[in-house]
Write a protein that holds these residues in place. Structure first.
Motif, PDB file in Angstrom:
ATOM      1  N   GLU A 109      -1.032   3.730   2.892  1.00  0.00           N
ATOM      2  CA  GLU A 109      -1.358   4.382   1.611  1.00  0.00           C
ATOM      3  C   GLU A 109      -1.139   5.898   1.714  1.00  0.00           C
TER       4      GLU A 109
ATOM      5  N   ALA B  90      -8.666  -1.571  -5.792  1.00  0.00           N
ATOM      6  CA  ALA B  90      -8.234  -0.242  -6.231  1.00  0.00           C
ATOM      7  C   ALA B  90      -6.709  -0.160  -6.250  1.00  0.00           C
ATOM      8  N   LEU B  91      -6.074  -0.703  -5.209  1.00  0.00           N
ATOM      9  CA  LEU B  91      -4.608  -0.646  -5.119  1.00  0.00           C
ATOM     10  C   LEU B  91      -3.971  -1.457  -6.254  1.00  0.00           C
TER      11      LEU B  91
ATOM     12  N   GLU C   8     -12.013  -5.423   3.034  1.00  0.00           N
ATOM     13  CA  GLU C   8     -11.031  -4.566   2.380  1.00  0.00           C
ATOM     14  C   GLU C   8     -10.943  -4.863   0.881  1.00  0.00           C
TER      15      GLU C   8
ATOM     16  N   PRO D 252       0.812  -1.225   0.000  1.00  0.00           N
ATOM     17  CA  PRO D 252       0.000   0.000   0.000  1.00  0.00           C
ATOM     18  C   PRO D 252       0.846   1.277   0.000  1.00  0.00           C
TER      19      PRO D 252
ATOM     20  N   ASP E 288      -4.260   1.369   5.614  1.00  0.00           N
ATOM     21  CA  ASP E 288      -4.818   2.660   5.210  1.00  0.00           C
ATOM     22  C   ASP E 288      -3.821   3.779   5.489  1.00  0.00           C
TER      23      ASP E 288
ATOM     24  N   GLY F 102     -12.538  -3.845  -1.705  1.00  0.00           N
ATOM     25  CA  GLY F 102     -12.574  -2.664  -2.565  1.00  0.00           C
ATOM     26  C   GLY F 102     -11.234  -1.955  -2.604  1.00  0.00           C
ATOM     27  N   ARG F 103     -10.657  -1.805  -1.423  1.00  0.00           N
ATOM     28  CA  ARG F 103      -9.350  -1.129  -1.331  1.00  0.00           C
ATOM     29  C   ARG F 103      -8.279  -1.929  -2.064  1.00  0.00           C
TER      30      ARG F 103
ATOM     31  N   ARG G 130       1.183   3.909  -3.445  1.00  0.00           N
ATOM     32  CA  ARG G 130       0.752   5.318  -3.394  1.00  0.00           C
ATOM     33  C   ARG G 130       1.933   6.279  -3.523  1.00  0.00           C
TER      34      ARG G 130
ATOM     35  N   TYR H 205     -10.121 -10.661   0.251  1.00  0.00           N
ATOM     36  CA  TYR H 205      -9.715  -9.627   1.194  1.00  0.00           C
ATOM     37  C   TYR H 205     -10.856  -9.136   2.086  1.00  0.00           C
TER      38      TYR H 205
ATOM     39  N   TYR I 283      -2.320  -7.156   0.835  1.00  0.00           N
ATOM     40  CA  TYR I 283      -3.076  -7.358  -0.404  1.00  0.00           C
ATOM     41  C   TYR I 283      -2.274  -8.255  -1.346  1.00  0.00           C
TER      42      TYR I 283
END
Lengths: 464, 372
Positions: free
Chosen positions: A316, A64-65, A58, A10, A313, A60-61, A14, A55, A40
């Motif tokens: 990120e 996206a990642l 989590e 993460p 989180d 969705g996160r 980012r 996951y 992830y």
């Protein structure tokens, strides 16, 4: 400007996202085949399960990642399955990373680097922990997450922290058999620490929900308990433990996951000369950095769990923030508005992290009082009693006043993992034996290679 | 501890030589204080390769090495630990006809000093050690030599010295030394030490001590580059050296292969030292040339430490040329570990008897002084 980012979890994703946005093309190195970090971690090619299945909340996160990661790859010098085994900080000269991929070594120069080295499981050795069938908590989760495998048919989960409940719940949902969940933290401690915080309430609620679902499934769940010993000859057959009222209990199991949260992977920061500090609430040595991720070593930035445990989180946000700090320091135009927003959110998260650390305190006593016969350093098969012997003033070599000297005398932390697994427990045992505070015995110093490096390697081009 | 500390003998530097000196002096009843900047055995004495070898030494060192060999065998009695010393033998390899000629020439030196050394031709060598690489053409074998655990020697010597009555003071840095009214005055930490006799066993930093007494020497910091592999089945019995240098390796019975070669990096002012990736990778490549089956074995750690290197590669041992009551033993140039135990015995004789049977003239500090 040559920029290197180590790690594609993460924080790394980012960070690279912001660097690319600023027009840079960093070298991006990760040990895994396809990035994502431990949290992830992606399944091997050919495994198809939905992010939600892999996951959970989590999902969705994670999706996206992964999407960002995949989109960034063509815009950077992407180097998966590559280990950075050594770092030489750039003080006057540019810095250098020593990498190895599939046996081939290479040196990469950098003007600035962001270390997003992540975290690994924190375990406390208990008698029997080296038996086949015992794994670390995170490893038990990865087996399930990436390969759809349970570590046993009847698994006991022992430890503390949010991961304990999450992994047990994920095992239950996947249909794996669960023998028990043994939490060393009393419910009271968690309630006291987390109540009253907005994010704390959510965490408590999530935890309570996991516990309720596990209990509803008829699974033995105990808090404020203490593991005594894992039983078995050639593999795990059971666990002896003590309940909150001090009564000894026993349960049958054929596998056991052990974990007290995670610890930062700090070897590269350590080798680069970043000063370390003992963070008492988390009971961890962490590299020093400012709120934006700058270290005291010019050009070196730290983000994510490798810079101190904050979770995915926070990682990120910290990754993005460190990349902005790097741009600011290099005289580039950085997104000041985003930096300010990230600073505010990271600050708020730090309060929540402090509460989490209070809610799930590292049971240093459990480590300090392990029986003499317990194998403390599994790489070198050093027992706790040998370490205590090295702390005695009448030992043939005199007392070891700190943990690196104890390492020299006993080989503790000298093996393949270099004390990443046993270091915290070894310090607790040594401090207890010497009758001093755990900070006084220090921490095991890092040495290259940070992970095993196979012989032979061709000499890098340009080496005199 | 502040104030003035009175003692008979003050030893500066807690490596193998200094700790052994403190032990041998204390065993003979002398009042001795040893000062060590860090922990005993932190630098060259603790971070070295662990070779315990007489073969290949400069003839000037051989009488000391022979005396040390006897002490190494006596360590269990002297220290309560053998420091993992094992006389595995030392096998010195030649990779060219020229190196082979050097090994043959050394046989004469060995004979002169009654050092048992056996020459092995190519066929015999590869028959006895079938795991050696094809580039090795000959070897000489010294059965008395072997290896030990360097991390244990200095602390064990210091502990025995304590038991015999010596004061071992760690984490105390000497900042000034002088000779005043027939006594030595040494400032260290927040204390001042007065002594009749001063022993300089300060490794690389011994050069600074000598300079304080008006006899500077061209000593340079030396940072050997060391590494160790994961444990593998035990098959390399002898300690392995190579004519011409560049690589040396040994395996311990628990399986790890310890290897060295090249230079690390460091700064004696900190003090700080570390292996470099360049030297480690070069040593790994050379190790595989000598023992091809090491290919693929994982290296798990690397390190270095700071030693003092003399221009002629042999140490300074013996009385000061300027100051009565001052004795030096430093600058062991990367191979002092084996000598340490005997250095203590010899210095204790110099201090207490004013003489020793071991010839030290070739190692005198005078050799670096130009006659006016």
């Amino acid at each position: 400007m040559r920029v290197a980012v180590v790690g594609a979890g993460p924080a790394g994703v980012r960070a690279v996202e912001q660097l690319v946005r600023a027009g840079l093309r960093p070298v991006w190195i990760d040990e895994a085949p396809d990035g994502g970090g431990r949290i992830y971690q992606r399944p091997p090619a050919g495994f198809h399960r939905t992010p939600k299945a892999l996951y959970g909340w989590e999902g969705g996160r994670a999706a996206a990642l992964h999407a960002t990661l995949d989109a960034l790859k063509p815009q950077v010098d992407w180097r998966p399955e590559t280990l950075v085994w050594n770092i030489q900080p750039g003080l006057l000269d540019p810095g250098r990373l020593d990498t190895v991929r599939d046996g081939a070594v290479e040196q990469l120069g950098f003007d600035a680097a962001i270390l997003c080295t992540g975290a690994m499981d924190r375990v406390i050795p208990i008698p029997g922990w080296t038996l086949p069938g015992v794994t670390a908590m995170g490893a038990a989760q990865i087996a399930l997450k990436t390969q759809g495998c349970a570590i046993g048919r009847r698994v006991a989960f022992v430890g503390s922290g949010p991961l304990l409940w999450l992994v047990a719940y994920q095992y239950m949902k996947s249909g794996a058999g669960i023998a028990a969940v043994i939490d060393t933290t009393p419910w009271r401690t968690k309630l006291h620490a987390l109540a009253g915080l907005r994010d704390g309430a959510a965490t408590l609620a999530k935890g309570a929900w996991y516990v309720a679902r596990l209990r509803a499934a008829g699974i033995l769940v105990r808090e404020g308990a203490t593991p005594i010993a894992i039983e078995g000859e050639d593999g795990v057959t059971g666990l002896r433990w003590r309940d909150a009222s001090g009564v000894e209990q026993r349960l049958d199991c054929d596998a056991l996951a052990l974990g007290w949260g995670v610890r930062p992977e700090t070897q590269l920061a350590d080798l680069a000369g970043v000063p370390m500090r003992f963070d008492a609430p988390s009971h961890l040595w962490v590299p020093q950095r400012d709120a934006a991720g700058r270290s005291a070593v010019p050009g070196l930035y730290l983000a994510g769990d490798g810079a101190g445990i904050g979770g995915a989180d926070v990682a990120e946000m910290a990754g993005a923030r460190a990349a902005l700090a790097l741009q600011e320091d290099a005289g580039m135009k950085a997104d000041v508005e985003l930096a300010t927003r990230l600073d505010r959110r990271l600050h708020a998260q730090a309060r929540f992290r402090a509460a989490l650390d209070r809610a799930f305190p590292f049971p240093a006593r459990l480590a300090a009082t392990m029986p003499d016969a317990t194998i403390l350093c599994r790489c070198e098969a050093v027992r706790a009693g040998e370490l205590r012997q090295a702390a005695r003033a009448d030992a043939a070599t005199g007392a070891a006043p700190e943990v690196n000297r104890a390492k020299a005398f006993t080989r503790i932390g000298m093996g393949r993992c270099q004390g990443r697994i046993c270091g915290a427990a070894a310090s607790a045992v040594l401090a207890d034996a010497l009758g001093c505070d755990v900070t006084e015995v220090g921490r095991l110093r890092g040495q290259a290679p940070v992970k095993p490096l196979p012989m032979p390697m061709p000499i890098p081009a340009g080496t005199p | 501890m502040s104030g003035v500390v009175e003692t008979e003998v003050l030893v500066i530097g807690g490596g193998g030589a200094g700790c052994s000196t403190a032990l041998h002096l204390a065993l003979r009843g002398a009042k001795v204080v040893l000062l060590e900047r860090g922990l005993v055995g932190s630098q060259a004495s603790g971070a070295n390769y662990g070779g315990v070898r007489q073969q290949g030494r400069h003839p000037a060192e051989l009488p000391i090495a022979k005396r040390s060999h006897a002490i190494w065998q006596d360590l269990p009695r002297l220290l309560g630990t053998d420091c993992e010393f094992v006389a595995t033998g030392h096998l010195k390899l030649a990779r060219s006809a020229a190196d082979e000629a050097d090994l043959v020439a050394y046989l004469d030196v060995a004979r002169d000093y009654q050092l048992p050394v056996r020459f092995l031709d190519r066929a015999t060598l590869h028959r006895d050690y079938p795991w050696l690489g094809a580039s090795v053409v000959a070897a000489s074998f010294a059965p008395e030599d072997g290896s030990a655990n360097p991390r244990l020697l200095s602390p064990a010597l210091a502990q025995a010295a304590r038991a015999a009555g010596a004061a071992i003071r760690e984490q105390i840095q000497v900042t000034a030394c002088r000779h005043e009214n027939g006594r030595f005055v040494v400032e260290a930490g927040d204390a001042v030490f007065h002594a009749d006799t001063l022993v300089n066993t300060a490794g690389f930093w011994g050069g600074q001590v000598a300079e304080w007494f008006g006899e500077p020497v061209p000593v340079r910091p030396h940072t050997p580059n060391m590494g160790v592999t994961e444990p593998i089945p035990y098959f390399i019995r002898p300690n392995i050296g190579v004519a011409g240098g560049g690589i040396y390796l040994r395996q311990i019975p628990r399986g790890n292969v310890i290897f060295g070669g090249g230079r690390g990096t460091g700064d004696p002012a900190v003090p700080f030292s570390r292996a470099t990736p360049e030297a480690t990778l070069a040593a790994m490549r050379k190790a595989v040339e000598i023992v091809p089956s090491l290919a693929g074995v994982s290296v798990i750690r690397s390190w270095s430490g700071i030693d003092g290197m003399m221009p002629d590669g042999i140490p300074v041992v013996g009385p000061s040329s300027t100051t009565p009551g001052l004795f030096h033993a430093f600058g062991f140039s990367g191979h002092g570990f084996q000598l340490g135990p005997a250095i203590g015995a010899i210095l204790s004789e110099l201090v207490l008897d004013g003489r020793t049977d071991v010839p030290l003239e070739p190692l005198s500090i005078r050799r670096f002084q130009t006659t006016p």
